[in-house]
Design a protein around this motif. Sequence first.
Motif, PDB file in Angstrom:
ATOM      1  N   GLU A  78       0.864  -1.182   0.000  1.00 32.65           N
ATOM      2  CA  GLU A  78       0.000   0.000   0.000  1.00 32.65           C
ATOM      3  C   GLU A  78       0.898   1.230   0.000  1.00 32.65           C
ATOM      4  N   ILE A  79       0.688   2.103  -0.968  1.00 34.55           N
ATOM      5  CA  ILE A  79       1.515   3.308  -1.099  1.00 34.55           C
ATOM      6  C   ILE A  79       0.642   4.534  -0.847  1.00 34.55           C
ATOM      7  N   PHE A  80       1.100   5.379   0.053  1.00 34.59           N
ATOM      8  CA  PHE A  80       0.415   6.635   0.380  1.00 34.59           C
ATOM      9  C   PHE A  80       1.313   7.802  -0.032  1.00 34.59           C
ATOM     10  N   THR A  81       0.728   8.842  -0.597  1.00 37.53           N
ATOM     11  CA  THR A  81       1.482  10.081  -0.797  1.00 37.53           C
ATOM     12  C   THR A  81       0.557  11.264  -0.541  1.00 37.53           C
ATOM     13  N   LYS A  82       1.102  12.477  -0.705  1.00 36.59           N
ATOM     14  CA  LYS A  82       0.370  13.677  -0.283  1.00 36.59           C
ATOM     15  C   LYS A  82       0.607  14.831  -1.246  1.00 36.59           C
ATOM     16  N   VAL A  83      -0.265  15.838  -1.124  1.00 38.47           N
ATOM     17  CA  VAL A  83      -0.169  17.049  -1.926  1.00 38.47           C
ATOM     18  C   VAL A  83      -0.544  18.248  -1.060  1.00 38.47           C
ATOM     19  N   ARG A 118      -7.543  22.786  -7.917  1.00 37.54           N
ATOM     20  CA  ARG A 118      -7.742  21.703  -8.885  1.00 37.54           C
ATOM     21  C   ARG A 118      -6.486  21.531  -9.757  1.00 37.54           C
ATOM     22  N   LYS A 119      -5.928  22.636 -10.190  1.00 32.38           N
ATOM     23  CA  LYS A 119      -4.735  22.580 -11.034  1.00 32.38           C
ATOM     24  C   LYS A 119      -3.604  21.845 -10.325  1.00 32.38           C
ATOM     25  N   HIS A 120      -3.320  22.244  -9.087  1.00 33.87           N
ATOM     26  CA  HIS A 120      -2.174  21.654  -8.395  1.00 33.87           C
ATOM     27  C   HIS A 120      -2.414  20.181  -8.061  1.00 33.87           C
ATOM     28  N   ILE A 121      -3.625  19.833  -7.642  1.00 34.17           N
ATOM     29  CA  ILE A 121      -3.912  18.434  -7.301  1.00 34.17           C
ATOM     30  C   ILE A 121      -3.768  17.536  -8.518  1.00 34.17           C
ATOM     31  N   LEU A 122      -4.374  17.919  -9.639  1.00 31.89           N
ATOM     32  CA  LEU A 122      -4.358  17.045 -10.810  1.00 31.89           C
ATOM     33  C   LEU A 122      -2.968  16.949 -11.424  1.00 31.89           C
ATOM     34  N   ALA A 165      -4.430  15.146   1.455  1.00 25.53           N
ATOM     35  CA  ALA A 165      -4.234  16.599   1.531  1.00 25.53           C
ATOM     36  C   ALA A 165      -3.279  16.861   2.689  1.00 25.53           C
ATOM     37  N   HIS A 166      -2.065  17.329   2.377  1.00 26.32           N
ATOM     38  CA  HIS A 166      -1.004  17.415   3.377  1.00 26.32           C
ATOM     39  C   HIS A 166      -1.290  18.477   4.436  1.00 26.32           C
ATOM     40  N   ARG A 167      -2.123  19.427   4.122  1.00 29.81           N
ATOM     41  CA  ARG A 167      -2.662  20.401   5.063  1.00 29.81           C
ATOM     42  C   ARG A 167      -4.001  20.886   4.503  1.00 29.81           C
ATOM     43  N   TYR A 168      -4.683  21.739   5.250  1.00 36.21           N
ATOM     44  CA  TYR A 168      -5.918  22.368   4.773  1.00 36.21           C
ATOM     45  C   TYR A 168      -5.543  23.647   4.033  1.00 36.21           C
ATOM     46  N   ASP A 169      -6.183  23.881   2.892  1.00 34.68           N
ATOM     47  CA  ASP A 169      -5.891  25.076   2.086  1.00 34.68           C
ATOM     48  C   ASP A 169      -6.998  26.100   2.290  1.00 34.68           C
ATOM     49  N   TYR A 170      -6.707  27.128   3.082  1.00 29.49           N
ATOM     50  CA  TYR A 170      -7.698  28.161   3.369  1.00 29.49           C
ATOM     51  C   TYR A 170      -7.975  29.047   2.152  1.00 29.49           C
ATOM     52  N   GLU A 171      -7.108  29.008   1.151  1.00 24.21           N
ATOM     53  CA  GLU A 171      -7.248  29.912   0.009  1.00 24.21           C
ATOM     54  C   GLU A 171      -7.944  29.263  -1.192  1.00 24.21           C
ATOM     55  N   THR A 172      -8.289  27.997  -1.094  1.00 23.95           N
ATOM     56  CA  THR A 172      -9.021  27.321  -2.162  1.00 23.95           C
ATOM     57  C   THR A 172     -10.372  26.872  -1.613  1.00 23.95           C
ATOM     58  N   THR A 203     -11.463  21.615  -4.005  1.00 20.79           N
ATOM     59  CA  THR A 203     -10.509  20.592  -3.578  1.00 20.79           C
ATOM     60  C   THR A 203     -11.136  19.205  -3.600  1.00 20.79           C
ATOM     61  N   MET A 204     -12.313  19.078  -3.015  1.00 21.22           N
ATOM     62  CA  MET A 204     -12.927  17.755  -2.915  1.00 21.22           C
ATOM     63  C   MET A 204     -13.391  17.242  -4.274  1.00 21.22           C
ATOM     64  N   GLN A 205     -13.803  18.134  -5.156  1.00 20.90           N
ATOM     65  CA  GLN A 205     -14.166  17.698  -6.508  1.00 20.90           C
ATOM     66  C   GLN A 205     -12.935  17.172  -7.245  1.00 20.90           C
ATOM     67  N   ALA A 206     -11.805  17.841  -7.066  1.00 25.43           N
ATOM     68  CA  ALA A 206     -10.570  17.367  -7.695  1.00 25.43           C
ATOM     69  C   ALA A 206     -10.185  15.994  -7.158  1.00 25.43           C
ATOM     70  N   PHE A 207     -10.319  15.797  -5.848  1.00 24.36           N
ATOM     71  CA  PHE A 207     -10.026  14.488  -5.272  1.00 24.36           C
ATOM     72  C   PHE A 207     -10.994  13.426  -5.808  1.00 24.36           C
ATOM     73  N   ALA A 208     -12.259  13.795  -5.953  1.00 22.40           N
ATOM     74  CA  ALA A 208     -13.233  12.852  -6.514  1.00 22.40           C
ATOM     75  C   ALA A 208     -12.814  12.428  -7.912  1.00 22.40           C
TER      76      ALA A 208
END
Length: 337
Positions: free
Chosen positions: A77-82, A98-102, A122-129, A134-139
């Motif tokens: 199992e491999i985990f990574t973050k953004v 969305r740009k940075h996640i994808l 999500a390596h931290r919460y992004d108050y500016e997005t 964010t959640m749509q990009a993850f979906a």
Amino acid sequence: MVNYRFLGNSGLKVSEITYGNWVTHASQVENDAAIKTVHRALDLGISTFDTADAYANTAAEVVLGEALKGQRRESIEIFTKVYWPTGPKGPNDTGLSRKHILESINGSLQRLDTDYVELYQAHRYDYETPLEETMQAFADVVRQGKALYIGVSEWTAEQLREGAALAKELKFQLISNQPQYSALWRVIEDKVVPASEELGISQIVWSPMAQGVLSGKYLPGQPVPDGSRATDQKGGDKFIQRFMNDDVLAAVQKLKPVAEQAGLTMPQLAIAWVLQNPNVAAALVGASRPEQLDDSVKASGVTLDADTMAAIDAALSPVAVTDAEETYTVSPKTRVV
């Protein structure tokens, strides 16, 4: 060998001792040693590996990908973050847009030499997005098959509730949070853990040994050992400073007889302590040498009795940080560039 636990309200099992490569791969440890350590983790039954694109500015993912080459993909199992800045660290090379996640998931998969990761965080919460973006990009990352599940790191109880509600609407699972947690740093217990239990979210905890302080190797009034985390000027020394005072170090020394009575080393006691929390699915451990993992994995499957837990509390409660307000200070209010 290592025991396994379900991650959140999902069918995914992870090794309760999970190998993390922050501040080691492509930083403190030469690549050959890093690869040998990963191979030792596999030999010991650790199947879960955690990294991030920001570790060593993407180079840690490359090292982990190289170390896992040739392994049966379905057996790990491999985990990574953004979130944190990567690459040349331009205005869009950070955050949870969305740009940075994808773009970031594609880069991570290439560096890890895999078609997908089990968990993208999500390596931290992004108050500016906007959280909806964010959640749509993850979906979309999940629907594209590039990640099987989504997690977060260091989110507050309220952020977890909002994120989980959007994930449910978008029909994917938010199954984990990755906070700092140890017998010295207990800030998630008051709000984050109850919210997570309610939402079906597990904790994957980092720094269960409080940056090595709970190993007992730092002595009050004494110089720090050469080559230790406290001397690491690439980042490790900054995180450990909050624990490097004589009151904390003296309290930690009181755990030596507790560990001996339990038949454990002090590092094993520290790791076993976090695993007593039923909301913790895994404790992240790092290693600069393969033999360090031989000690860590012996904390798996350990049950600490009530007297041992009480003795740990008695030793550390005067110096342990428990204020839930600390969970609101971790994510930057503006993106770091």
